[in-house]
Design a protein around this motif. Structure first.
Motif, PDB file in Angstrom:
ATOM      1  N   ASN A  61     -14.425  -5.893  13.467  1.00 57.98           N
ATOM      2  CA  ASN A  61     -15.697  -5.645  12.370  1.00 57.98           C
ATOM      3  C   ASN A  61     -15.337  -6.002  10.988  1.00 57.98           C
ATOM      4  O   ASN A  61     -15.856  -5.254  10.365  1.00 57.98           O
ATOM      5  CB  ASN A  61     -16.182  -4.268  12.986  1.00 57.98           C
ATOM      6  CG  ASN A  61     -16.592  -4.236  14.278  1.00 57.98           C
ATOM      7  OD1 ASN A  61     -17.329  -5.259  14.791  1.00 57.98           O
ATOM      8  ND2 ASN A  61     -16.198  -2.906  14.918  1.00 57.98           N
ATOM      9  N   GLY A  62     -14.568  -6.856  10.819  1.00 60.24           N
ATOM     10  CA  GLY A  62     -14.345  -7.104   9.345  1.00 60.24           C
ATOM     11  C   GLY A  62     -13.396  -6.219   8.754  1.00 60.24           C
ATOM     12  O   GLY A  62     -13.438  -6.154   7.548  1.00 60.24           O
ATOM     13  N   ASN A  63     -12.585  -5.424   9.398  1.00 58.29           N
ATOM     14  CA  ASN A  63     -11.499  -4.392   8.630  1.00 58.29           C
ATOM     15  C   ASN A  63     -10.531  -4.946   8.139  1.00 58.29           C
ATOM     16  O   ASN A  63      -9.959  -5.908   8.394  1.00 58.29           O
ATOM     17  CB  ASN A  63     -11.056  -3.672  10.019  1.00 58.29           C
ATOM     18  CG  ASN A  63     -10.311  -2.414   9.461  1.00 58.29           C
ATOM     19  OD1 ASN A  63      -9.578  -2.394   8.619  1.00 58.29           O
ATOM     20  ND2 ASN A  63     -10.307  -1.395  10.249  1.00 58.29           N
ATOM     21  N   ASP A  64     -10.517  -4.839   6.755  1.00 59.19           N
ATOM     22  CA  ASP A  64      -9.607  -5.397   5.710  1.00 59.19           C
ATOM     23  C   ASP A  64      -8.138  -5.059   6.303  1.00 59.19           C
ATOM     24  O   ASP A  64      -7.462  -5.990   6.227  1.00 59.19           O
ATOM     25  CB  ASP A  64      -9.794  -4.682   4.405  1.00 59.19           C
ATOM     26  CG  ASP A  64     -10.917  -5.244   3.750  1.00 59.19           C
ATOM     27  OD1 ASP A  64     -11.586  -6.428   4.310  1.00 59.19           O
ATOM     28  OD2 ASP A  64     -11.430  -4.588   2.673  1.00 59.19           O
ATOM     29  N   GLN A  65      -8.181  -3.971   6.870  1.00 60.16           N
ATOM     30  CA  GLN A  65      -6.583  -3.677   7.305  1.00 60.16           C
ATOM     31  C   GLN A  65      -6.196  -4.735   8.577  1.00 60.16           C
ATOM     32  O   GLN A  65      -5.031  -5.023   8.627  1.00 60.16           O
ATOM     33  CB  GLN A  65      -6.395  -2.154   7.983  1.00 60.16           C
ATOM     34  CG  GLN A  65      -4.929  -1.700   8.422  1.00 60.16           C
ATOM     35  CD  GLN A  65      -4.909  -0.214   8.888  1.00 60.16           C
ATOM     36  OE1 GLN A  65      -6.031   0.206   9.398  1.00 60.16           O
ATOM     37  NE2 GLN A  65      -3.336   0.094   8.752  1.00 60.16           N
ATOM     38  N   ASP A  66      -7.264  -5.125   9.445  1.00 59.23           N
ATOM     39  CA  ASP A  66      -6.992  -6.213  10.605  1.00 59.23           C
ATOM     40  C   ASP A  66      -6.301  -7.383   9.740  1.00 59.23           C
ATOM     41  O   ASP A  66      -5.317  -7.863  10.295  1.00 59.23           O
ATOM     42  CB  ASP A  66      -8.001  -6.201  11.329  1.00 59.23           C
ATOM     43  CG  ASP A  66      -8.087  -5.172  12.416  1.00 59.23           C
ATOM     44  OD1 ASP A  66      -7.146  -4.131  12.503  1.00 59.23           O
ATOM     45  OD2 ASP A  66      -9.421  -4.820  12.862  1.00 59.23           O
ATOM     46  N   ALA A  67      -7.160  -7.737   8.976  1.00 59.40           N
ATOM     47  CA  ALA A  67      -6.856  -9.165   8.279  1.00 59.40           C
ATOM     48  C   ALA A  67      -5.539  -9.023   7.473  1.00 59.40           C
ATOM     49  O   ALA A  67      -4.511  -9.886   7.451  1.00 59.40           O
ATOM     50  CB  ALA A  67      -8.033  -9.342   7.048  1.00 59.40           C
ATOM     51  N   GLU A  68      -5.165  -7.863   6.999  1.00 58.63           N
ATOM     52  CA  GLU A  68      -3.835  -7.675   6.473  1.00 58.63           C
ATOM     53  C   GLU A  68      -2.622  -7.347   7.326  1.00 58.63           C
ATOM     54  O   GLU A  68      -1.476  -8.179   6.918  1.00 58.63           O
ATOM     55  CB  GLU A  68      -3.766  -6.303   5.403  1.00 58.63           C
ATOM     56  CG  GLU A  68      -4.681  -6.580   4.190  1.00 58.63           C
ATOM     57  CD  GLU A  68      -4.919  -4.952   3.469  1.00 58.63           C
ATOM     58  OE1 GLU A  68      -4.412  -4.035   4.145  1.00 58.63           O
ATOM     59  OE2 GLU A  68      -5.738  -4.899   2.719  1.00 58.63           O
TER      60      GLU A  68
END
Length: 215
Positions: A61-68
Motif C-alpha cells: 500500500n505504498g509503504n515507504d519501509q517496503d520500498a526501502e
C-alpha cells in the motif's frame, strides 16, 4: 543506464587458491565486515521480501519501509565496488583481468558455473528464491568466496542443506527466481552452484566464486 553482471564459480587446485588468496580474501573480509552491509543483511533477515512480482508496483500500500527494504536488499546482493575493482585489476594493477587470470585458469572451464544477465543479478535472484535462512548457509559473502579443497569439504554439507529441496520447495524457489534462461544448457541459480561445488569437492579441488559487473 544498463549494465551486465556475471556470477561465476570456478574450480581450482589448492596452489592456485593460495596465489589468489592475498588478492581476494582482504576484499571479502572488508565486504563482510562493512557495517552498512551487515545492517542490510539484518534488515533482510528480519523482513524478507514478498513475491517479486509485487515489486514493480508500490507493494505494501505504498509503504515507504517496503520500498526501502527492496532498495536495501538490492544494495546487499549486487556486486560491490571492491570486487568490481578486482575484476578490472584496480587502479594500480592493470595486468590482472578476472576472465583471463581466474576463469580461464579453472580446472575445467566447460564445467564452470557462469550466470550472465543484462540488468539483473544472479545472486539477488538466488537469495530471494531461497530466503535468508538458506542463504546464510552459503560460504563467503553474497556469492563471493574462495575456498581451498579442505575448506570446501567442510562447507559442502551446509551448501547441500541450502540448495537441496523437496519438490514443493523447488517449485516455490523456481517461482521466485526471476532470471530468464535460454536453452537446456543454461543452469538455474538453484542448480549450478551446488553442482559445481560437488564436482570440485569430488575432484579434490577448491573453488572461487565471484559476482561482478562485467560492463
Amino acid at each position: 543506464m544498463g549494465f551486465t553482471s556475471a556470477w561465476a564459480i570456478s574450480a581450482h587446485d589448492d596452489a592456485f587458491v593460495a596465489r589468489l588468496a592475498p588478492r581476494m580474501l582482504p576484499l571479502l573480509r572488508a565486504d563482510h565486515d562493512d557495517p552498512l552491509a551487515q545492517a542490510r543483511r539484518r534488515r533482510w533477515q528480519a523482513r524478507p521480501l514478498p513475491d517479486y512480482r509485487t515489486w514493480w508496483r508500490p507493494f505494501g500500500n505504498g509503504n515507504d519501509q517496503d520500498a526501502e527494504d527492496l532498495t536495501s536488499f538490492r544494495d546487499l546482493t549486487c556486486p560491490g565496488d571492491r570486487t568490481d575493482e578486482m575484476y578490472q585489476g584496480g587502479p594500480d594493477d592493470t595486468d590482472f583481468y578476472l576472465p583471463d587470470d581466474v576463469w580461464q585458469e579453472a580446472a575445467d572451464t566447460d564445467r564452470m558455473f557462469l550466470s550472465i544477465h543484462s540488468k539483473e543479478y544472479a545472486v539477488a535472484s538466488l537469495f530471494h528464491a531461497i530466503g535468508p535462512r538458506r542463504a546464510a548457509l552459503l560460504p563467503g559473502w553474497c556469492g563471493n568466496f574462495l575456498l581451498d579443497s579442505a575448506q570446501l569439504r567442510q562447507a559442502l554439507p551446509a551448501v547441500e542443506e541450502a540448495l537441496t529441496f523437496r519438490p514443493e520447495e523447488r517449485a516455490a524457489a523456481e517461482e521466485q527466481d526471476w532470471l530468464d534462461y535460454y536453452g537446456d544448457d543454461e543452469e538455474r541459480v538453484v542448480d549450478g552452484p551446488l553442482r559445481q561445488l560437488r564436482e570440485a569437492a569430488e575432484a579434490g579441488l577448491g573453488v572461487c566464486g565471484v559476482s561482478v559487473h562485467i560492463y
